[in-house]
Scaffold this motif. Structure first.
Motif, PDB file in Angstrom:
ATOM      1  N   MET A   1       0.517 -32.167  -4.004  1.00 52.50           N
ATOM      2  CA  MET A   1       1.634 -31.600  -4.758  1.00 52.50           C
ATOM      3  C   MET A   1       1.323 -30.148  -5.106  1.00 52.50           C
ATOM      4  SD  MET A   1       3.137 -32.753  -8.436  1.00 52.50           S
ATOM      5  CE  MET A   1       3.290 -34.457  -7.961  1.00 52.50           C
ATOM      6  N   GLU A   2       2.217 -29.266  -4.800  1.00 44.30           N
ATOM      7  CA  GLU A   2       2.008 -27.873  -5.114  1.00 44.30           C
ATOM      8  C   GLU A   2       2.047 -27.651  -6.621  1.00 44.30           C
ATOM      9  OE1 GLU A   2       4.858 -25.571  -3.043  1.00 44.30           O
ATOM     10  OE2 GLU A   2       4.166 -26.156  -1.048  1.00 44.30           O
ATOM     11  N   LYS A   3       1.374 -26.580  -7.042  1.00 41.40           N
ATOM     12  CA  LYS A   3       1.250 -26.303  -8.471  1.00 41.40           C
ATOM     13  C   LYS A   3       2.606 -26.126  -9.139  1.00 41.40           C
ATOM     14  CE  LYS A   3      -1.061 -23.237 -11.730  1.00 41.40           C
ATOM     15  NZ  LYS A   3      -1.925 -22.055 -11.901  1.00 41.40           N
ATOM     16  N   LYS A   4       3.531 -25.379  -8.498  1.00 45.03           N
ATOM     17  CA  LYS A   4       4.852 -25.142  -9.086  1.00 45.03           C
ATOM     18  C   LYS A   4       5.621 -26.451  -9.263  1.00 45.03           C
ATOM     19  CE  LYS A   4       5.523 -20.371  -7.518  1.00 45.03           C
ATOM     20  NZ  LYS A   4       6.360 -19.450  -6.707  1.00 45.03           N
ATOM     21  N   LYS A   5       5.507 -27.320  -8.254  1.00 41.50           N
ATOM     22  CA  LYS A   5       6.174 -28.622  -8.346  1.00 41.50           C
ATOM     23  C   LYS A   5       5.574 -29.459  -9.473  1.00 41.50           C
ATOM     24  CE  LYS A   5       7.615 -29.018  -3.498  1.00 41.50           C
ATOM     25  NZ  LYS A   5       7.477 -29.810  -2.242  1.00 41.50           N
ATOM     26  N   LEU A   6       4.241 -29.364  -9.619  1.00 42.50           N
ATOM     27  CA  LEU A   6       3.577 -30.103 -10.692  1.00 42.50           C
ATOM     28  C   LEU A   6       4.062 -29.620 -12.055  1.00 42.50           C
ATOM     29  CD1 LEU A   6       1.395 -32.092 -11.684  1.00 42.50           C
ATOM     30  CD2 LEU A   6      -0.242 -30.206 -11.570  1.00 42.50           C
ATOM     31  N   ILE A   7       4.165 -28.303 -12.220  1.00 39.52           N
ATOM     32  CA  ILE A   7       4.628 -27.742 -13.496  1.00 39.52           C
ATOM     33  C   ILE A   7       6.047 -28.214 -13.803  1.00 39.52           C
ATOM     34  CG2 ILE A   7       5.278 -25.602 -14.677  1.00 39.52           C
ATOM     35  CD1 ILE A   7       2.960 -24.238 -13.201  1.00 39.52           C
ATOM     36  N   LYS A   8       6.917 -28.156 -12.802  1.00 38.89           N
ATOM     37  CA  LYS A   8       8.305 -28.605 -12.998  1.00 38.89           C
ATOM     38  C   LYS A   8       8.366 -30.090 -13.356  1.00 38.89           C
ATOM     39  CE  LYS A   8      10.631 -25.171 -10.078  1.00 38.89           C
ATOM     40  NZ  LYS A   8      11.462 -24.953  -8.870  1.00 38.89           N
ATOM     41  N   LYS A   9       7.523 -30.877 -12.698  1.00 37.06           N
ATOM     42  CA  LYS A   9       7.504 -32.321 -12.969  1.00 37.06           C
ATOM     43  C   LYS A   9       7.051 -32.594 -14.396  1.00 37.06           C
ATOM     44  CE  LYS A   9       5.530 -36.706 -11.417  1.00 37.06           C
ATOM     45  NZ  LYS A   9       4.600 -37.368 -10.469  1.00 37.06           N
ATOM     46  N   TYR A  96      -4.210 -34.025 -10.069  1.00 36.78           N
ATOM     47  CA  TYR A  96      -3.960 -32.911  -9.142  1.00 36.78           C
ATOM     48  C   TYR A  96      -5.237 -32.125  -8.858  1.00 36.78           C
ATOM     49  CZ  TYR A  96      -2.472 -28.173  -7.813  1.00 36.78           C
ATOM     50  OH  TYR A  96      -2.347 -26.958  -7.191  1.00 36.78           O
ATOM     51  N   TYR A  97      -6.051 -31.944  -9.888  1.00 37.84           N
ATOM     52  CA  TYR A  97      -7.176 -31.017  -9.826  1.00 37.84           C
ATOM     53  C   TYR A  97      -8.404 -31.592  -9.108  1.00 37.84           C
ATOM     54  CZ  TYR A  97      -9.965 -27.098 -11.644  1.00 37.84           C
ATOM     55  OH  TYR A  97     -10.731 -25.962 -11.770  1.00 37.84           O
ATOM     56  N   PHE A  98      -8.675 -32.892  -9.295  1.00 40.00           N
ATOM     57  CA  PHE A  98      -9.874 -33.508  -8.734  1.00 40.00           C
ATOM     58  C   PHE A  98      -9.540 -34.551  -7.675  1.00 40.00           C
ATOM     59  CE2 PHE A  98     -11.337 -32.344 -13.070  1.00 40.00           C
ATOM     60  CZ  PHE A  98     -12.397 -31.515 -12.717  1.00 40.00           C
ATOM     61  N   GLU A  99     -10.448 -34.720  -6.743  1.00 41.55           N
ATOM     62  CA  GLU A  99     -10.340 -35.821  -5.781  1.00 41.55           C
ATOM     63  C   GLU A  99     -10.534 -37.126  -6.543  1.00 41.55           C
ATOM     64  OE1 GLU A  99     -12.751 -37.611  -1.912  1.00 41.55           O
ATOM     65  OE2 GLU A  99     -13.260 -35.619  -2.678  1.00 41.55           O
ATOM     66  N   LYS A 100      -9.593 -38.049  -6.380  1.00 41.47           N
ATOM     67  CA  LYS A 100      -9.593 -39.329  -7.102  1.00 41.47           C
ATOM     68  C   LYS A 100      -9.659 -39.113  -8.617  1.00 41.47           C
ATOM     69  CE  LYS A 100     -11.625 -42.073  -3.384  1.00 41.47           C
ATOM     70  NZ  LYS A 100     -12.711 -43.000  -2.992  1.00 41.47           N
ATOM     71  N   GLU A 274      -0.733 -24.490 -21.637  1.00 43.20           N
ATOM     72  CA  GLU A 274      -1.561 -25.663 -21.905  1.00 43.20           C
ATOM     73  C   GLU A 274      -2.307 -26.111 -20.651  1.00 43.20           C
ATOM     74  OE1 GLU A 274      -2.132 -26.719 -24.938  1.00 43.20           O
ATOM     75  OE2 GLU A 274      -0.760 -25.147 -25.595  1.00 43.20           O
ATOM     76  N   MET A 275      -1.688 -25.935 -19.490  1.00 43.20           N
ATOM     77  CA  MET A 275      -2.373 -26.261 -18.235  1.00 43.20           C
ATOM     78  C   MET A 275      -3.600 -25.381 -18.046  1.00 43.20           C
ATOM     79  SD  MET A 275       0.565 -27.115 -15.377  1.00 43.20           S
ATOM     80  CE  MET A 275      -0.662 -27.185 -14.063  1.00 43.20           C
ATOM     81  N   LYS A 276      -3.495 -24.110 -18.426  1.00 39.22           N
ATOM     82  CA  LYS A 276      -4.641 -23.196 -18.335  1.00 39.22           C
ATOM     83  C   LYS A 276      -5.784 -23.679 -19.225  1.00 39.22           C
ATOM     84  CE  LYS A 276      -2.058 -18.955 -17.259  1.00 39.22           C
ATOM     85  NZ  LYS A 276      -1.673 -17.604 -17.762  1.00 39.22           N
ATOM     86  N   LYS A 277      -5.433 -24.110 -20.450  1.00 40.74           N
ATOM     87  CA  LYS A 277      -6.451 -24.606 -21.373  1.00 40.74           C
ATOM     88  C   LYS A 277      -7.146 -25.850 -20.813  1.00 40.74           C
ATOM     89  CE  LYS A 277      -4.017 -23.014 -25.535  1.00 40.74           C
ATOM     90  NZ  LYS A 277      -3.361 -23.461 -26.787  1.00 40.74           N
ATOM     91  N   VAL A 278      -6.345 -26.771 -20.276  1.00 38.66           N
ATOM     92  CA  VAL A 278      -6.897 -28.002 -19.717  1.00 38.66           C
ATOM     93  C   VAL A 278      -7.786 -27.698 -18.519  1.00 38.66           C
ATOM     94  CG1 VAL A 278      -6.305 -30.155 -18.518  1.00 38.66           C
ATOM     95  CG2 VAL A 278      -5.055 -29.496 -20.580  1.00 38.66           C
ATOM     96  N   ARG A 279      -7.334 -26.804 -17.660  1.00 40.68           N
ATOM     97  CA  ARG A 279      -8.131 -26.454 -16.480  1.00 40.68           C
ATOM     98  C   ARG A 279      -9.434 -25.759 -16.877  1.00 40.68           C
ATOM     99  NH1 ARG A 279      -4.950 -24.306 -11.268  1.00 40.68           N
ATOM    100  NH2 ARG A 279      -7.117 -24.406 -10.600  1.00 40.68           N
TER     101      ARG A 279
END
Length: 292
Positions: A1-9, A96-100, A274-279
């Motif tokens: 899933m692309e990042k933009k799609k993830l943000i929209k979701k 999204y960020y990690f494998e499994k 918030e995504m930046k903080k989590v990442r």
């Protein structure tokens, strides 16, 4: 899933952005009807098209009242929105960020598993809990990370931190544990691991070292391992840092001032920020693995 799609979701699932958009639209509508109301007053005052002005005024005031009522209701709903931060933000970003990748707010190492890392005292007066479990694979290394607390009923001792478990086998057979000098001395009641005096002067200055076999501990401390340990400390993750080489795994612990993630997502939060903080918190996993 692309990042933009993830943000929209994520934005769609949380729903705050949609409510804010509706509020902005209503604000624009309110402005329009206020203009019509003033315009109708002008028409009545000038005597030009008096009946038309009265109709415009009546329609504008009714519409203004309806939109204002709906605007107040939406604002109340917006103020009261509290979404589960881990469910709606941390979990999908982990996947999204990690494998499994996976995330569970209630998951984490058990008290027995925490004590088995030999980084903590094992007396009955000590109690350990963990939560906010993050799991996944990074650069081929399987890991688990969670928030944890340590409490000692005897002296009202409380510590909060993050504990990491990495599937990274090392050459030592018996456990070897390193803690920074700021860490309290570990009290073992059910283990033959004990505090030792390593031969390397650099290590003695930086760490307390616990081991079952002192010779094995010295053999583990090659220049490469010493460099890795020093680099971990240099990251200044927390006031207390502990590293354990045990059972084909490496454990890392450092203290924190607060839980890793927020509890609720509210109108004050922005998904991208918030995504930046989590990442940034996720990146700590990558940093430790890269060092080790």
């Amino acid at each position: 899933m692309e990042k933009k799609k993830l943000i929209k979701k994520i934005e769609k699932n949380i729903g705050i952005k949609k409510v804010k958009g509706t509020v902005r639209s209503i604000n624009a509508a309110l402005g329009f009807f206020i203009f019509l109301a003033f315009y109708s007053i002008y028409l009545n005052h000038s005597g030009w098209m008096l009946s038309y002005g009265i109709i415009v005024a009546a329609v504008s005031l009714i519409a203004l009242a309806l939109f204002l009522s709906y605007r107040i209701k939406l604002q109340v709903n917006l103020n009261n929105i509290k979404k589960d931060y881990s469910k709606y933000l941390v979990k999908p970003v982990a996947e999204y960020y990690f494998e499994k990748g996976s995330f569970s707010r209630t998951g984490g190492l058990t008290e027995r598993e925490i004590v088995s890392s030999l980084m903590f005292s094992d007396g009955t007066e000590y109690k350990y809990n963990s939560c906010n479990e993050l799991k996944g694979i990074y650069k081929g290394v399987k890991f688990a990370n969670s928030d944890m607390t340590e409490d000692c009923m005897g002296n009202n001792f409380h510590v909060s931190g993050r504990i990491f478990e990495f599937d990274m086998p090392t050459k030592n057979i018996n456990p070897i544990i390193f803690t920074t000098a700021t860490a309290p001395i570990i009290e073992y009641h059910h283990s033959r691991v004990h505090l030792i005096n390593p031969s390397d002067e650099k290590i003695r200055k930086m760490f307390r070292v616990y081991a079952y076999d002192e010779k094995e501990a010295d053999e583990l401390l090659t220049e490469s391992v010493i460099h890795k340990l020093r680099e971990l400390v240099a990251q200044q993750f927390g006031k207390i840092i502990k590293i354990s080489f045990i059972n084909g795994k490496i454990y890392v612990f450092f203290t924190t001032d607060r839980p890793t993630y927020e509890e609720y997502f509210t109108k004050k939060n922005d998904v991208k920020e918030e995504m930046k903080k989590v990442r940034n918190e996720f990146n700590v996993v990558g940093k430790i693995i890269d060092i080790l």
